[in-house]
Scaffold this active site. Structure first.
Site, PDB file in Angstrom:
ATOM      1  N   GLU A  41       0.476  -1.401  -0.190  1.00 26.24           N
ATOM      2  CA  GLU A  41       0.223   0.188   0.161  1.00 26.24           C
ATOM      3  C   GLU A  41       0.570   1.434  -0.162  1.00 26.24           C
ATOM      4  O   GLU A  41       1.731   1.643   0.618  1.00 26.24           O
ATOM      5  CB  GLU A  41      -0.902   0.000   1.352  1.00 26.24           C
ATOM      6  CG  GLU A  41      -1.672   1.284   1.171  1.00 26.24           C
ATOM      7  CD  GLU A  41      -2.335   1.224   2.821  1.00 26.24           C
ATOM      8  OE1 GLU A  41      -3.549   2.183   2.733  1.00 26.24           O
ATOM      9  OE2 GLU A  41      -2.581  -0.236   3.462  1.00 26.24           O
ATOM     10  N   LYS A 116      -9.340   2.568  -2.429  1.00 24.10           N
ATOM     11  CA  LYS A 116      -9.720   2.041  -1.414  1.00 24.10           C
ATOM     12  C   LYS A 116     -11.185   2.460  -0.521  1.00 24.10           C
ATOM     13  O   LYS A 116     -11.120   3.638  -0.899  1.00 24.10           O
ATOM     14  CB  LYS A 116      -8.250   2.306  -0.120  1.00 24.10           C
ATOM     15  CG  LYS A 116      -8.280   1.424   1.330  1.00 24.10           C
ATOM     16  CD  LYS A 116      -7.105   1.859   2.029  1.00 24.10           C
ATOM     17  CE  LYS A 116      -6.830   1.373   3.010  1.00 24.10           C
ATOM     18  NZ  LYS A 116      -6.097   1.906   4.523  1.00 24.10           N
ATOM     19  N   CYS A 152      -5.840  -3.092   1.391  1.00 28.54           N
ATOM     20  CA  CYS A 152      -5.401  -3.531   3.264  1.00 28.54           C
ATOM     21  C   CYS A 152      -6.711  -3.355   3.770  1.00 28.54           C
ATOM     22  O   CYS A 152      -7.279  -4.559   3.769  1.00 28.54           O
ATOM     23  CB  CYS A 152      -4.895  -2.098   3.678  1.00 28.54           C
ATOM     24  SG  CYS A 152      -3.861  -2.676   5.751  1.00 28.54           S
TER      25      CYS A 152
END
Length: 577
Positions: A41, A116, A152
């Site tokens: 990330e 994300k 994540c």
């Protein structure tokens, strides 16, 4: 289809350096015959970038470097890199100006962007401050393979595993509906004791539920107070771990997706049998070797990334400074560590001798600066003001502040990073001196309870007694046994020991863990078997010491509840515990 995982150690803000790490990994992936490379990330800018994201020139530089990276990559390897992407609709529609994104780089250009969706705001995370959440989950096609992309936290919302739903959306479920063959995850998941096992159990549980294999690429390294352990892995459709990368080290691995089997195949398969939900908290059963490795990595990267090459610390002959000296010696080399012994008239002979023996065992340089004359100077200067008062904490703290000033002078003069040596038990209850032993640029063991300090030192000696790491110091005993066996003392007055003013450390640490990490009330802790008066006193000390902790050096985080970025207690407050 071969897929490579590059477990990188980015430096926050070093866009060019991080780009070079990605490019180097891509060239290695090409040699290995990989079709796709995964990186962590925000691998291009480093995680967590925090308020660097408020600087428009930083965002522009990241965008420009991304284009240059895309053009420099080997043409046969598709690369997924992590970076920030401007939110083009922010001005007209509102919302944050950036996305936390994964970008697919291929054929010299950015082919696709994935945002994300789940933005954490707990513990050390503050992503809602900077990022707009992505609206949808998506995938890309490589050959005949449909690969879903997550970042994540997108994987951390399995209601069945956690027993609750933290976010409204579930990116994994959405990717299942899209019919993907594989899910990949770019991650920057911080270390805490026991968390590696939690991650793997959670994703194995998810895979068993959805039937889609997952590859998890995590970063390693220390960034300020946060340590990233790496421990990247891949899980096949049956929930077996088929590839596990190293912990606390950069690593690289290639695995294969077998189209005929519709599954990942790897080299070190581990069964998913017995997987169950695990509490995400500091686990006393976690091995000392794991915590040692985390602390060594944290010190090494903090020193390196802050531009230092040498460190200095005070050696008291006590166990805390002994452990910090050993960690530093392992992290950056004994030749780069300076220990300063500053005995006062109250310092015992054995403490001086123990510190000298420790320095000899570690092979570090040691200097002795007696502070008796300086103490007399303070006494004379303050004599008229302190007349007719009793010797007490003020005078004791002067000794600590003299030592702190000497260490800061050495740090300033020679450009050494000053390491402070206080442990979590002391920091919790304020058993430390502002502008004295709290001085420093890094608090190495401020998240390590005193009982764990002892455990780590015993483990360290045991490891070397068994000859497991003779190369490091060539000694069978690293921490002198007398340092481990003697009663802990600040030695600021005659005959002083810590237990004059604190409960026994095994009692104190259990109370602190219940109160700080498990959020138990005083009444709950008392009900667990601790004395009421002791519990109430400890709780009071913890709440009163907040102003000290606010002024402490950054401390390496190894638990789920550390006094650092994720600790946001008010100073001026009324205690209701």
């Amino acid at each position: 289809m071969k897929i490579a995982i590059a477990q990188l150690n980015p430096t926050i803000g070093d866009i060019l350096g991080n780009s070079s790490l990605i490019l180097e990994a891509a060239k290695k992936a090409e040699v290995e015959g990989a079709n796709l490379l995964l990186t962590p990330e925000l691998s291009l800018i480093g995680y967590p970038p925090r308020d660097l994201l408020l600087n428009p020139s930083f965002i522009a530089a990241a965008g420009a470097q991304l284009q240059q990276l895309a053009q420099a990559l080997p043409p046969k390897v598709a690369v997924i890199a992590g970076t920030v992407v401007p939110n083009a609709n922010a001005v007209q529609l509102g919302g944050k100006s950036l996305f936390n994104s994964a970008v697919l780089l291929q054929n010299g250009a950015v082919q696709k962007v994935f945002h994300k969706r789940l933005l954490p705001t707990y513990d050390v995370f503050d992503e809602d401050r900077y990022f707009e959440p992505g609206e949808n989950s998506n995938y890309f096609t490589l050959g005949e393979l449909k690969i879903g992309v997550t970042i994540c936290e997108d994987l951390w919302n399995n209601e069945e595993f956690w027993g609750k739903r933290t976010y409204a959306g579930d990116p994994v479920s959405d990717l299942v509906k899209l019919g993907v063959d594989l899910v990949v995850n770019l991650s920057a998941s911080p270390y805490s004791a026991g968390k590696r096992e939690v991650r793997s159990a959670m994703l194995q549980h998810s895979v068993i539920g959805c039937g889609i294999p997952i590859i998890y690429a995590n970063q390693i390294g220390g960034n300020d107070d946060i340590i990233f352990d790496g421990s990247s892995f891949a899980v096949n459709r049956k929930g077996d771990l088929i590839q596990v990368l190293a912990s606390f080290e950069t690593d690289f691995a290639v695995l294969e997706y077998d189209r005929a089997k519709q599954d990942l195949v790897g080299s070190n398969q581990q069964s998913a049998a017995g997987i169950e939900a695990a509490p995400l908290s500091f686990d006393p059963a976690v091995g000392d070797a794991e915590i040692w490795a985390a602390l060594v990595l944290g010190v090494r990267d903090y020193v390196r990334k802050c531009g230092f090459s040498k460190v200095v610390l005070g050696l008291s002959g006590g166990i805390d400074s002994a452990l910090v000296a050993a960690i530093a010696s392992c992290a950056i080399g004994h030749e780069n560590v300076l220990g300063v012994l500053m005995p006062s008239p109250y310092s015992s002979d054995h403490s001086v001798n123990d510190a000298v023996e420790l320095a000899r065992n570690l092979g570090i340089r040691i200097e002795q600066l007696p502070i008796g004359d300086l103490m007399k100077t303070y006494d004379r200067t303050l004599g008229d003001l302190f007349v007719n008062t009793t010797f007490g904490i003020a005078e004791e703290n002067i000794q600590s502040r003299i030592r702190g000033n000497l260490l800061m002078a050495i740090s300033n003069k020679f450009g050494h990073l000053l390491l402070s040596t206080g442990n979590k038990s002391e920091m919790s209850v304020g058993y430390c001196t502002l502008y004295g032993d709290m001085n420093g640029g890094l608090a190495v063991i401020s998240d390590v309870p005193k009982t764990r300090v002892y455990s780590l030192c015993r483990w360290l000696n045991s490891e070397f007694e068994q000859g497991k790491d003779d190369v490091l110091w060539g000694k069978k005993e690293i921490i002198p046994v007398n340092i481990i066996n003697k009663a802990p003392s600040a030695e600021l007055k005659p005959g002083q020991v810590d237990q004059d003013s604190l409960p026994a450390y095994d009692v104190l640490d259990d109370i602190l863990q219940r109160f700080i990490e498990h959020h138990e009330s005083a009444q709950q802790i008392i009900a667990a078997g601790h004395e009421e008066a002791v519990v109430k006193r400890v709780v009071k000390l913890v709440t009163q010491a907040e102003f000290k902790r606010r002024q402490a050096a950054p401390g390496l985080k190894i638990s789920d509840r550390a006094f650092g970025t994720g600790w946001r207690m008010p100073i001026a407050k009324v205690s209701f515990y």
